[in-house]
Structures are given as structure tokens and as C-alpha cells.
Design a protein around this motif. Structure first.
Motif, PDB file in Angstrom:
ATOM      1  N   ARG A  50       0.856  -1.199   0.000  1.00  0.00           N
ATOM      2  CA  ARG A  50       0.000   0.000   0.000  1.00  0.00           C
ATOM      3  C   ARG A  50       0.880   1.233   0.000  1.00  0.00           C
TER       4      ARG A  50
ATOM      5  N   GLY B 281       0.465   6.509   3.359  1.00  0.00           N
ATOM      6  CA  GLY B 281      -0.657   7.431   3.499  1.00  0.00           C
ATOM      7  C   GLY B 281      -0.241   8.701   4.214  1.00  0.00           C
ATOM      8  N   ARG B 282      -1.235   9.501   4.553  1.00  0.00           N
ATOM      9  CA  ARG B 282      -0.976  10.737   5.255  1.00  0.00           C
ATOM     10  C   ARG B 282      -1.103  10.460   6.755  1.00  0.00           C
ATOM     11  N   ARG B 283      -0.198  11.039   7.524  1.00  0.00           N
ATOM     12  CA  ARG B 283      -0.291  10.834   8.968  1.00  0.00           C
ATOM     13  C   ARG B 283      -0.207  12.183   9.674  1.00  0.00           C
ATOM     14  N   ILE B 284      -1.120  12.427  10.575  1.00  0.00           N
ATOM     15  CA  ILE B 284      -1.086  13.675  11.338  1.00  0.00           C
ATOM     16  C   ILE B 284      -1.002  13.356  12.824  1.00  0.00           C
ATOM     17  N   VAL B 285      -0.473  14.279  13.580  1.00  0.00           N
ATOM     18  CA  VAL B 285      -0.464  14.156  15.033  1.00  0.00           C
ATOM     19  C   VAL B 285      -1.531  15.107  15.565  1.00  0.00           C
ATOM     20  N   ASP B 286      -2.407  14.573  16.405  1.00  0.00           N
ATOM     21  CA  ASP B 286      -3.526  15.393  16.888  1.00  0.00           C
ATOM     22  C   ASP B 286      -3.031  16.572  17.713  1.00  0.00           C
TER      23      ASP B 286
ATOM     24  N   ALA C 124      -7.756  17.018  15.060  1.00  0.00           N
ATOM     25  CA  ALA C 124      -7.643  15.844  14.194  1.00  0.00           C
ATOM     26  C   ALA C 124      -9.001  15.295  13.768  1.00  0.00           C
ATOM     27  N   GLY C 125      -9.994  15.369  14.679  1.00  0.00           N
ATOM     28  CA  GLY C 125     -11.331  14.877  14.338  1.00  0.00           C
ATOM     29  C   GLY C 125     -11.898  15.616  13.144  1.00  0.00           C
TER      30      GLY C 125
ATOM     31  N   GLU D  38     -10.098  17.247  10.859  1.00  0.00           N
ATOM     32  CA  GLU D  38      -9.286  16.933   9.679  1.00  0.00           C
ATOM     33  C   GLU D  38      -9.674  15.578   9.082  1.00  0.00           C
ATOM     34  N   LEU D  39      -9.944  14.629   9.977  1.00  0.00           N
ATOM     35  CA  LEU D  39     -10.346  13.303   9.514  1.00  0.00           C
ATOM     36  C   LEU D  39     -11.709  13.364   8.819  1.00  0.00           C
ATOM     37  N   ALA D  40     -12.630  14.134   9.387  1.00  0.00           N
ATOM     38  CA  ALA D  40     -13.942  14.295   8.754  1.00  0.00           C
ATOM     39  C   ALA D  40     -13.767  14.882   7.350  1.00  0.00           C
TER      40      ALA D  40
ATOM     41  N   PHE E 294     -11.103  14.619   5.456  1.00  0.00           N
ATOM     42  CA  PHE E 294     -10.521  13.563   4.600  1.00  0.00           C
ATOM     43  C   PHE E 294     -11.617  12.625   4.090  1.00  0.00           C
ATOM     44  N   LEU E 295     -12.522  12.219   4.965  1.00  0.00           N
ATOM     45  CA  LEU E 295     -13.571  11.281   4.570  1.00  0.00           C
ATOM     46  C   LEU E 295     -14.508  11.932   3.550  1.00  0.00           C
TER      47      LEU E 295
END
Lengths: 323, 255
Positions: free
Chosen positions: B229, B232-237, B241-242, B244-246, B248-249
Motif C-alpha cells: 500500500r 498514506g498521510r499521517r497527522i499528530v492530533d 484531528a477529528g 481533519e479526519l472528517a 478527509f472522509l
């Protein structure tokens, strides 16, 4: 066109099983889909039209005493009788417990090669080519058979082809189960009261691990799953810790899933867990340990505390659906 | 009561497992262990033996000489004897051929019940117990989370899509158990010592006698390693972060 005999599963209430469309879809990739279904004597005529709508061009109703109460035997005799009638190039069954038990016994009887747990089927000239996803999706293996009809079990939910609707002909045969068989004594329905999709075959999965810290915190997994219309999964560690029942376990032991979206909450991502989910299209992981191996396969990783990130995510998703 | 338990050695699931790119067969050169599900199957037999003196438990397997380690472990857990079919001609045998060989081996033992795991961790096809049952013309009760064995029948519980079912099967029969069945015991020190004196019989295919001729064969056409694979992208909260993840989705049309 050559006949492909499809063993149809029925539910406890004698309705078509949820694998039916995929099985007939798989059959239509190889040849002419013929359905066989074991039914209690005098029953099953309503199924003919439903099977036609899902692509069966011919339906064989095999009436057998003991259908629904005997394990394996009615379906095995139904399949054997139908195979004598339509001389199939391939036999297709679901890779469920019942489907593979019947397919395996039939393959021995027929001297046929068995291609089990197949995720795609195709033809190459006269040869039938099955695709397997092996070792947790690390490998894709194509295989065929060297003699006899091909007996194929299809991984549940893996083949999404839909066969064109047909107006089927039908026939009824009467079969008798072998002299000894396992008998169902009772069935228990689990009333979870939940409308969540089944884990196997789900298009979205939210899974929780040991990082959640407690069974109480595992509710976050349920809440996010319900927000997304997703099934609930878990790591073995979460199951062993008693956060969730064993049926939710994803991995080498447990259910293998291949959803469009897999969200891993507090799951470190041991190799045995990845073997059950790494074929997901998009993987999201939230874990406080930046070195957790789950991040190696994640498309989007958050290093952070699930107990703060997930509530914020749920609220952010709520804001979106309101807008 | 005489019980046969079908076992096999598999590559350790905790290690990276590979297929031979030419043959498509599982690479078994690394650490191989008795499959955990087989130990659970053995546990079913051993619990019956614990409660019923005079019970004989035989583990039956097919595999190369490295299999001895696993069979010795089964003996140290409490099995009385082991039967190994060892034959170079069986290398790469598919499920159909494996089942034909195991059925022949089991037939020579004249047992009352055959216990197997529901599926191995390497092949995972889960078809061998049913194939063995068909070769032996025995009924099958598969995928049991709980087993009650008696002199005349097996009572078992199986999970289903909608709940669970209880079923019974008269002996002689073939049964298989799932990973929900009782956890296997560890070998005791006494078990390890006595295992050295137990009989481990090795047979070739020729010594087994007549194999069914018409066992369908499969053949592997190609083996492809899945591409790794992409990173991917990785972030530190840092408190957001919640959101940012929303984002992304949403942006990936994943919700």
C-alpha cells in the motif's frame, strides 16, 4: 451456452439467502446460470420467479424430506441430482459453512476439482479461471481445474456481478437424504436489536482495539459505526479483553473483510489483524502509539487519543449531515 | 472410544508468510507450528479422554519430516499415538488429494469419531473435513463452537448468520471445531517426558493402500504478490484531528 449449476442458499424462513445474487452473477460470468435449491416437499414454487429476476434461466426445485432440519444432506442430494440433469461445466456455491460442506462432499463424489474461497471467476477459452486472495490478501493466485466439472465456492460478498434477469423454466425433482446426517435440534435467534450491517461483506467497517481501554469506551466504536452506517469490528485483543463479542473479531482468526472504508480505533495492527482487513480500499487509523504497525497500511493516520479524536469526528460528521 | 484428530503444521501467523512465486505454494522453510485450531480440536478429544478411561486419541497428519515437531507436541499434550503420511509425491497436494490421503489413513485406524479444525490458517479453504467425511461415507457436523461428545453421538453448537444452532450427529462421524471452542492445554512436563516413548508411525502413500483414483485436481496458473500500500498521510492530533479526519472522509467521498 454451457450450464453453470448454482447452489442457492435459503434462510431459516425458506427465503432466498443474501448470497443468491452474487452466486448467480458469478455463474453468468462462466455460462448459463442454472439454479438448484433444496426445498421441503410441496414448497419453493415462489422462489422460481425470484431466482429468474436474479439471473437464473432454469430452476431446479429439489424436494427433500428434512430440508431445514438436516445439515448438508438435502442440499448435497439436490446438487447431485441437478448435476445429473444439466451436466454442468461448473458448480458454484457460497463459501459459507453450509455451502462449502456441500460443495466439498459433492466434489469428492463427482471426482471434480474444488476451487475454494474464490473472489473472482472468469473463463480463458474453455478453461475456468478462479482468483483467490491468499495469506490475508498479500497474494493473488489464479487457479483452474484439470479434470471434471469445476466446483467453486465464492467468498461471501466478494463477487458483485449481477446476472441479467431471465424468465426461467423450472423442474422439480424428488431426492432423499442419505441414511445418516447431522440433525438440527434447535436454533436461537440473537436479538441484538441493531440495524447495523453484517460484518462480513460490509462496505464500511469501524473496528476497535485494546487502545480503547474498556468495554465502556467501546461504545465510541458503536457510535461512529452507527453514524457511518458501518458494521462493527474488533481486534482479537479487544475480544479477549471482553470489550465486544467474538463475532466481531476481524483478522487471521475471525472474519476477513474487504470494505470500501475501514476505520481502526485503538488497534495496533498486529500482522494477524492486518491479514483480515488490509484489502480494504481505504484504511483510517487512530492510535496514540506513533509506532503502531497499523499506520503502515493506513491511508490516513491520526496519532492521538481515540477518546478525544472520535467524539470530535462524530460531532464534525454530524455538523456535515445537518448542513 | 477411539478418536482421530486431524492436524497440520503451518507457518507461524506472527511472521511474514510468503508464497513461492513459481509454484504458488506456501513457503514452509521458516518456523512451522501446529495450527492453533488443530490444538483446539485435540483438546476436544483430550477432554473426553480425561473423563473416560480407555479412550485412545490418535493424531493424523500429512507433511514433510519437519512435521515431527508438531506431532511430538500433540503427543506431549496427551495424544496416545501419531500417524504421519510422509511422501515426496504429496508435495503441493491440493485439498482434494490431501483429503483422500487423510481419509485413507483414518480408515486404517477404525475410529469412532474424527475431529478437525474448521479451517487452517494458511489455506483457509475449510473443505478438508467435509471431503474426508465424504470419502469415509460418514456424516459431518462442522464449525462447532462447543462440543459434547458421548459414546453414541456428538452434540454441538454452531454460530449462524442470525444466531446459533444446536445439532446432533450419531457416531461414527466427522466433526470440526472453530476458534471459539475450548482453548487448548499446554503440554505438562510429565507429558513432554512420556511423549518421547509414544509411537509415531510414518507411512508412505504406497503403504496406505488404495487411494481413490478419481480425486479431482486443481492447478495454479499464476501467483502475484499484491503491491505494498502506498504510504498514506499521517497527522499528530493537536486538537483538530477529528475535523481533519472528517474532511478527509468527505473529500474522498468515503461518507
Amino acid at each position: 451456452m454451457k450450464n453453470v449449476l448454482t447452489l442457492i442458499e435459503t434462510t431459516d424462513t425458506s427465503e432466498l439467502g443474501n448470497t443468491t445474487a452474487g452466486l448467480l452473477g458469478a455463474a453468468s460470468r462462466i455460462g448459463n446460470p442454472v439454479a438448484v435449491v433444496a426445498v421441503a416437499p410441496g414448497h419453493g414454487s415462489a422462489l422460481v420467479g425470484q431466482l429468474g429476476a436474479l439471473g437464473a434461466t432454469h430452476v431446479i426445485l429439489a424436494e427433500c424430506e428434512g430440508t431445514g432440519s438436516l445439515l448438508v444432506a438435502p442440499e448435497l442430494e439436490a446438487l447431485s441430482a441437478a448435476a445429473r440433469q444439466v451436466d454442468p461445466v461448473a458448480v458454484i456455491a457460497a463459501n459459507s459453512v453450509a455451502g462449502r460442506d456441500v460443495a466439498a462432499r459433492f466434489a469428492v463424489r463427482a471426482g471434480a476439482g474444488l476451487l475454494a474461497d474464490v473472489v473472482a471467476v472468469d473463463t480463458d477459452g474453455d478453461a475456468i479461471v478462479a482468483t483467490h486472495s491468499v495469506l490475508g490478501g498479500d497474494y493473488t493466485v489464479k487457479a483452474t481445474i484439470t479434470s471434471g466439472p469445476a466446483v467453486i465456492t465464492v467468498r461471501q460478498g466478494a463477487i458483485k456481478d449481477i446476472a441479467p434477469a431471465a424468465t426461467p423454466t423450472s423442474a422439480t425433482v424428488i431426492v432423499t437424504p442419505g441414511s445418516t446426517a447431522a440433525t438440527i435440534l434447535s436454533t436461537t435467534l440473537e436479538t441484538t436489536g441493531s440495524n447495523r450491517p453484517e460484518l462480513r461483506g460490509a462496505t464500511r467497517v469501524v473496528a476497535g482495539g485494546r487502545g480503547l481501554g474498556s468495554a465502556e469506551n467501546f461504545i465510541l466504536v458503536d457510535e461512529l459505526a452507527d453514524k457511518l452506517g458501518a458494521a462493527v469490528g474488533a481486534s482479537r485483543a479487544a475480544v479477549d479483553a471482553g470489550y465486544v463479542e467474538q463475532g466481531a473479531q476481524v483478522g487471521q482468526t475471525g472474519v476477513s473483510v474487504s470494505p470500501d472504508l475501514y476505520i481502526a480505533l485503538g488497534i495496533s495492527g498486529a500482522i494477524q489483524h492486518r491479514a483480515g482487513m488490509q484489502t480494504a480500499k481505504t484504511i483510517v487509523a487512530i492510535n496514540s502509539d506513533a509506532s503502531a504497525p497499523i499506520f503502515d497500511v493506513a491511508d490516513f493516520g491520526v496519532v492521538g487519543d481515540v477518546l478525544t479524536v472520535v467524539p470530535q469526528l462524530i460531532s464534525a460528521l454530524g455538523a456535515q449531515s445537518d448542513s | 472410544m477411539k478418536i482421530a484428530v486431524l492436524v497440520k503444521q503451518v507457518p507461524d501467523t506472527g511472521e511474514q508468510r510468503t508464497l513461492d512465486p513459481i509454484t504458488g505454494l506456501v513457503d514452509r522453510r521458516g518456523e512451522n507450528v501446529l495450527d492453533e485450531i488443530n490444538e483446539r480440536a485435540l483438546e476436544v478429544a483430550l477432554r473426553y479422554k480425561d473423563a473416560n478411561k480407555g479412550t485412545e486419541v490418535v493424531v493424523v497428519s500429512m507433511g514433510p519430516d519437519t512435521l515431527t515437531k508438531g506431532l511430538r507436541k500433540a503427543l506431549s499434550m496427551g495424544a496416545d499415538a501419531a500417524l504421519q503420511v510422509l511422501d515426496d509425491a504429496l508435495a503441493g497436494a491440493d485439498a482434494g488429494r490431501t483429503a483422500a490421503v487423510l481419509a485413507c489413513a483414518v480408515r486404517s485406524l477404525a475410529v469412532d469419531v474424527v475431529v478437525a479444525g474448521n479451517e487452517s490458517t494458511d489455506g483457509r479453504s475449510g473443505v478438508v473435513p467435509a471431503m474426508v467425511a465424504e470419502h469415509l461415507s460418514l456424516p459431518l457436523l462442522s464449525a462447532l463452537d462447543a462440543v459434547e461428545l458421548s459414546e453414541v453421538e456428538v452434540l454441538g453448537q454452531r454460530s449462524t448468520a442470525t444466531g446459533s444452532l444446536r445439532a446432533s450427529v450419531p457416531l461414527p462421524a466427522v466433526i470440526s471445531v472453530t476458534e471459539r471452542s475450548a482453548e487448548a492445554r499446554f503440554p505438562s512436563f510429565k507429558g513432554i517426558m512420556t511423549a518421547k516413548r509414544k509411537v509415531l508411525t510414518v507411512m508412505s502413500v504406497a503403504q496406505l493402500g488404495q487411494l481413490p483414483g478419481n480425486t479431482g485436481q486443481t492447478s495454479i496458473l499464476s501467483t502475484l504478490r499484491s503491491p505494498a500500500r502506498p504510504a498514506g498521510r499521517r497527522i499528530v492530533d493537536e486538537g483538530n484531528a477529528g475535523h481533519e479526519l472528517a474532511q478527509f472522509l468527505r473529500s474522498g467521498s468515503l461518507i
